[in-house]
Design a protein around this motif. Sequence first.
Motif, mmCIF file in Angstrom:
data_model
loop_
_atom_site.group_PDB
_atom_site.id
_atom_site.type_symbol
_atom_site.label_atom_id
_atom_site.label_comp_id
_atom_site.label_asym_id
_atom_site.label_seq_id
_atom_site.Cartn_x
_atom_site.Cartn_y
_atom_site.Cartn_z
ATOM 1 N N MET A 1 0.809 -1.202 0.000
ATOM 2 C CA MET A 1 0.000 0.000 0.000
ATOM 3 C C MET A 1 0.851 1.264 0.000
ATOM 4 S SD MET A 1 -3.068 -0.191 -0.382
ATOM 5 C CE MET A 1 -4.646 0.090 0.278
ATOM 6 N N LEU A 3 3.555 1.840 -1.517
ATOM 7 C CA LEU A 3 4.060 2.124 -2.861
ATOM 8 C C LEU A 3 3.059 2.966 -3.650
ATOM 9 C CD1 LEU A 3 6.293 1.657 -4.927
ATOM 10 C CD2 LEU A 3 5.082 -0.396 -5.636
ATOM 11 N N GLN A 4 1.783 2.698 -3.506
ATOM 12 C CA GLN A 4 0.765 3.482 -4.205
ATOM 13 C C GLN A 4 0.815 4.945 -3.785
ATOM 14 O OE1 GLN A 4 -2.736 1.460 -2.989
ATOM 15 N NE2 GLN A 4 -2.599 -0.095 -4.603
ATOM 16 N N TRP A 5 0.960 5.180 -2.503
ATOM 17 C CA TRP A 5 0.981 6.557 -2.015
ATOM 18 C C TRP A 5 2.274 7.258 -2.399
ATOM 19 C CZ3 TRP A 5 -3.595 7.964 -1.446
ATOM 20 C CH2 TRP A 5 -4.557 7.083 -0.955
ATOM 21 N N ILE A 7 3.980 6.633 -5.175
ATOM 22 C CA ILE A 7 3.817 6.946 -6.600
ATOM 23 C C ILE A 7 2.920 8.167 -6.773
ATOM 24 C CG2 ILE A 7 2.777 6.128 -8.755
ATOM 25 C CD1 ILE A 7 3.757 3.314 -7.963
ATOM 26 N N LEU A 8 1.821 8.201 -6.038
ATOM 27 C CA LEU A 8 0.913 9.343 -6.133
ATOM 28 C C LEU A 8 1.592 10.632 -5.657
ATOM 29 C CD1 LEU A 8 -1.941 9.882 -7.106
ATOM 30 C CD2 LEU A 8 -2.717 9.620 -4.761
ATOM 31 N N PHE A 51 -7.065 6.583 -10.930
ATOM 32 C CA PHE A 51 -6.249 6.026 -9.849
ATOM 33 C C PHE A 51 -6.548 6.746 -8.537
ATOM 34 C CE2 PHE A 51 -2.233 5.804 -7.433
ATOM 35 C CZ PHE A 51 -2.140 4.424 -7.297
ATOM 36 N N SER A 52 -6.596 8.067 -8.590
ATOM 37 C CA SER A 52 -6.905 8.849 -7.386
ATOM 38 C C SER A 52 -8.338 8.612 -6.930
ATOM 39 C CB SER A 52 -6.693 10.338 -7.649
ATOM 40 O OG SER A 52 -5.348 10.597 -7.903
ATOM 41 N N GLN A 55 -8.425 5.386 -5.143
ATOM 42 C CA GLN A 55 -7.810 5.525 -3.816
ATOM 43 C C GLN A 55 -8.766 6.232 -2.853
ATOM 44 O OE1 GLN A 55 -5.078 4.079 -2.825
ATOM 45 N NE2 GLN A 55 -4.668 3.281 -4.843
ATOM 46 N N ASP A 58 -11.251 3.732 -1.763
ATOM 47 C CA ASP A 58 -10.615 2.825 -0.810
ATOM 48 C C ASP A 58 -10.534 3.454 0.571
ATOM 49 O OD1 ASP A 58 -9.256 0.400 -0.118
ATOM 50 O OD2 ASP A 58 -7.371 1.553 -0.123
ATOM 51 N N ASN A 92 -3.897 11.397 2.928
ATOM 52 C CA ASN A 92 -4.051 10.723 1.644
ATOM 53 C C ASN A 92 -5.217 11.291 0.837
ATOM 54 O OD1 ASN A 92 -1.855 9.122 2.217
ATOM 55 N ND2 ASN A 92 -3.074 7.417 2.966
ATOM 56 N N CYS A 96 -4.875 12.809 -2.917
ATOM 57 C CA CYS A 96 -5.703 12.395 -4.067
ATOM 58 C C CYS A 96 -6.409 13.587 -4.702
ATOM 59 C CB CYS A 96 -6.734 11.356 -3.629
ATOM 60 S SG CYS A 96 -6.043 9.759 -3.224
#
Length: 129
Positions: A1, A3-5, A7-8, A51-52, A55, A58, A92, A96
Amino acid sequence: MALQWMILTYVVAAEAALAFILTLPSPKLLKSRLVSLVSLILQPALFVVPFSAFQLLDIYWKNEHRLTCTSEICTATERDRYEKSIHKAERNVILCVSAILLYWCIYRICKFYKELQNLEEVEKRYKDQ
């Protein structure tokens, strides 16, 4: 998880840098080349919007199903963990939303500059006639 943040976060930083560079005053030739380059990048970079949004969904789902720790039964450690997770979710959400807003701003800046170029061309044609 994480890694996603990460990257964003890098995507938001790149978008912020692009928005800053696009709004700097520069010579016409350099500005037109830069805008055309960024316009080419905009279509593949559109992935940031869904993607955002995913997220954000989520985060919403996790917030709805998170165990609350508001009673006196909770220990200090559990309460700290709960507050930390709330602050992380808030951070987060801001990340986003800023990714989506920065993408939209870059899109509008490029579109505005292209419209401005078209109007200048029309004005030049009328002056030549």
